[in-house]
Design a protein around this motif. Structure first.
Motif, PDB file in Angstrom:
ATOM      1  N   ILE A  22      -7.803   2.101   3.486  1.00 30.76           N
ATOM      2  CA  ILE A  22      -7.409   0.742   3.091  1.00 30.76           C
ATOM      3  C   ILE A  22      -6.717   0.019   4.232  1.00 30.76           C
ATOM      4  CG2 ILE A  22      -5.889  -0.572   1.559  1.00 30.76           C
ATOM      5  CD1 ILE A  22      -6.537   1.423  -0.633  1.00 30.76           C
ATOM      6  N   PRO A  32     -16.970   1.910  -0.931  1.00 31.64           N
ATOM      7  CA  PRO A  32     -16.527   0.647  -0.319  1.00 31.64           C
ATOM      8  C   PRO A  32     -17.530   0.061   0.666  1.00 31.64           C
ATOM      9  CG  PRO A  32     -15.241   2.499   0.506  1.00 31.64           C
ATOM     10  CD  PRO A  32     -16.035   3.011  -0.649  1.00 31.64           C
ATOM     11  N   VAL A  75      -0.786  -6.453  -1.546  1.00 33.25           N
ATOM     12  CA  VAL A  75      -1.647  -6.519  -0.374  1.00 33.25           C
ATOM     13  C   VAL A  75      -2.573  -7.732  -0.442  1.00 33.25           C
ATOM     14  CG1 VAL A  75      -3.416  -5.330   0.964  1.00 33.25           C
ATOM     15  CG2 VAL A  75      -1.564  -4.024  -0.079  1.00 33.25           C
ATOM     16  N   LEU A  76      -3.171  -7.954  -1.635  1.00 33.40           N
ATOM     17  CA  LEU A  76      -4.136  -9.045  -1.785  1.00 33.40           C
ATOM     18  C   LEU A  76      -3.491 -10.327  -2.284  1.00 33.40           C
ATOM     19  CD1 LEU A  76      -7.017  -6.957  -3.412  1.00 33.40           C
ATOM     20  CD2 LEU A  76      -6.700  -7.530  -0.998  1.00 33.40           C
ATOM     21  N   TYR A 108     -19.130  -3.626   0.374  1.00 36.45           N
ATOM     22  CA  TYR A 108     -19.036  -4.567   1.496  1.00 36.45           C
ATOM     23  C   TYR A 108     -20.406  -5.155   1.837  1.00 36.45           C
ATOM     24  CZ  TYR A 108     -18.953  -6.161   6.321  1.00 36.45           C
ATOM     25  OH  TYR A 108     -19.126  -6.907   7.458  1.00 36.45           O
ATOM     26  N   VAL A 133       0.836  -1.201   0.000  1.00 38.66           N
ATOM     27  CA  VAL A 133       0.000   0.000   0.000  1.00 38.66           C
ATOM     28  C   VAL A 133       0.866   1.244   0.000  1.00 38.66           C
ATOM     29  CG1 VAL A 133      -1.772   1.272   1.259  1.00 38.66           C
ATOM     30  CG2 VAL A 133      -1.836  -1.223   1.205  1.00 38.66           C
ATOM     31  N   VAL A 149     -11.294  -3.583  -0.602  1.00 37.45           N
ATOM     32  CA  VAL A 149     -10.067  -2.831  -0.874  1.00 37.45           C
ATOM     33  C   VAL A 149     -10.104  -2.238  -2.279  1.00 37.45           C
ATOM     34  CG1 VAL A 149      -7.585  -3.072  -1.295  1.00 37.45           C
ATOM     35  CG2 VAL A 149      -8.591  -4.022   0.779  1.00 37.45           C
ATOM     36  N   THR A 150     -10.558  -3.017  -3.248  1.00 38.31           N
ATOM     37  CA  THR A 150     -10.646  -2.519  -4.623  1.00 38.31           C
ATOM     38  C   THR A 150     -11.595  -1.330  -4.718  1.00 38.31           C
ATOM     39  OG1 THR A 150     -10.206  -4.730  -5.493  1.00 38.31           O
ATOM     40  CG2 THR A 150     -11.182  -3.140  -6.996  1.00 38.31           C
ATOM     41  N   VAL A 165      -9.493  -1.123   6.511  1.00 37.07           N
ATOM     42  CA  VAL A 165     -10.190  -2.256   5.917  1.00 37.07           C
ATOM     43  C   VAL A 165      -9.360  -3.528   6.060  1.00 37.07           C
ATOM     44  CG1 VAL A 165     -10.962  -3.260   3.722  1.00 37.07           C
ATOM     45  CG2 VAL A 165     -11.528  -0.894   4.280  1.00 37.07           C
ATOM     46  N   ALA A 166      -8.063  -3.419   5.799  1.00 37.61           N
ATOM     47  CA  ALA A 166      -7.189  -4.581   5.922  1.00 37.61           C
ATOM     48  C   ALA A 166      -7.120  -5.080   7.371  1.00 37.61           C
ATOM     49  CB  ALA A 166      -5.798  -4.229   5.412  1.00 37.61           C
ATOM     50  N   LEU A 204     -12.315  -9.179   1.479  1.00 32.82           N
ATOM     51  CA  LEU A 204     -11.292  -8.154   1.635  1.00 32.82           C
ATOM     52  C   LEU A 204     -10.914  -7.566   0.279  1.00 32.82           C
ATOM     53  CD1 LEU A 204      -9.065  -6.654   3.261  1.00 32.82           C
ATOM     54  CD2 LEU A 204      -7.606  -8.662   2.884  1.00 32.82           C
ATOM     55  N   VAL A 263      -1.445  -2.660  -5.492  1.00 33.81           N
ATOM     56  CA  VAL A 263      -2.129  -2.984  -4.242  1.00 33.81           C
ATOM     57  C   VAL A 263      -2.660  -4.420  -4.294  1.00 33.81           C
ATOM     58  CG1 VAL A 263      -4.172  -2.483  -2.841  1.00 33.81           C
ATOM     59  CG2 VAL A 263      -2.720  -0.613  -3.601  1.00 33.81           C
TER      60      VAL A 263
END
Length: 307
Positions: free
Chosen positions: A299, A237, A117-118, A241, A4, A260-261, A302-303, A256, A113
């Motif tokens: 983000i 977001p 991250v993912l 969700y 990130v 995040v996207t 969220v993570a 997740l 990201v």
């Protein structure tokens, strides 16, 4: 989390280069216009051919896409309602504002990201394809119609996007992906080289505009800027969700990835479109700045909650 920070730091440095060049009077607003045009007509179409030709188009039918669409529709819909009924914006200004509120940076920030991250760049593919093949053509159709100063016919609205270099590049990339065709090196290598210019041109042009344009919030409505920023960073977001978890039953890492996207900041190419059509350029510029800075803590949060 390093991915990130790396993604955001890279963007900040290149934007800073543009601002520094403007501050030192090496470039001016004319240079910013030229860079934006190069990105719009040459570099970005080439980038779309190369990027989409390698994307897995089957993921378009995933739950990721459904939740992403919901987030886009709600965020953009709220802005459109406010713009038309409260601020009385034109079609072109409303289009740029709606894109600022819902069009995420799925390319030069979303890909790193998603990768770091993912754990898989493919997570951003559905959003990238949705934006390139649906949202962007629709937005450009409305901008073209507004620029002509008259109401377009159905044929103009439908055919208009196919005259746009970004749309054409996206469709060529999609065709290559679907058919499995591979461009020969003498065609792919020049396209890849040209495509590599797209993000630097966008970011440097953006930095020049930040330094030489009006200050943050000094042009246009601060309430409008606050609306686009909140819709992008929080509403989009959150809706993604809720749809993914409560309606589609998505859980764990897949959930997740969806959130995040959707929490990615507004894409820099919205500023390129705004500059190209001379519509709501300051709103696009300032929304990109605020959401790019604000997306970092969003983000990370969220993570922390879903990771």
């Amino acid at each position: 989390m390093q991915g990130v920070f790396t993604g955001f730091a890279t963007i900040a440095v290149v934007i800073g280069v543009g601002a520094l060049l403007a501050h030192l009077r090496i470039v001016d607003l004319d240079a910013q216009q030229i860079l934006s045009r190069i990105a719009f007509f040459v570099a970005s179409p080439a980038l779309m051919v190369i990027t989409l030709s390698r994307a897995d188009v089957h993921q378009v039918l995933s739950a990721n896409l459904v939740a992403s669409i919901a987030g886009v529709v709600v965020a953009a819909g709220i802005y459109v309602a406010l713009a038309r009924w409260l601020w009385h914006r034109s079609l072109g200004e409303t289009t740029i504002g709606a894109l600022s509120a819902a069009y995420v940076n799925a390319g030069n920030l979303g890909i790193p990201v998603a990768s770091y991250v993912l754990g898989d760049a493919a997570f951003v593919a559905p959003t990238l394809l949705l934006q390139m093949l649906v949202l962007q053509p629709l937005g450009l159709a409305f901008l073209d119609a507004d620029a002509h100063g008259r109401t377009s016919s159905l044929w103009q609205v439908v055919s208009g996007p196919f005259k746009n270099p970004l749309t054409v590049g996206s469709l060529i990339g999609l065709l290559l992906s679907i058919t499995g065709w591979t461009l020969p090196s003498y065609a792919a290598d020049p396209l890849r080289l040209l495509g590599n210019m797209a993000v630097p041109c966008m970011l440097i042009a953006y930095g020049i505009a930040l330094r030489l344009g009006p200050g943050l919030g000094k042009a246009g409505s601060r309430a409008e800027l606050a609306s686009t920023s909140v819709l992008k960073m929080l509403v989009q977001p959150l809706v993604a969700y809720l749809v993914a978890s409560l309606v589609l039953g998505v859980e764990g890492h897949a959930l997740l990835a969806i959130v995040v996207t959707s929490a990615l900041p507004t894409a820099q190419n919205i500023f390129v479109h705004a500059t190209r059509y001379h519509r709501a350029t300051v709103l696009a510029r300032d929304t990109i700045l605020i959401t790019t800075v604000g997306a970092v803590p969003v983000i990370l949060l969220v993570a922390a909650l879903l990771g």
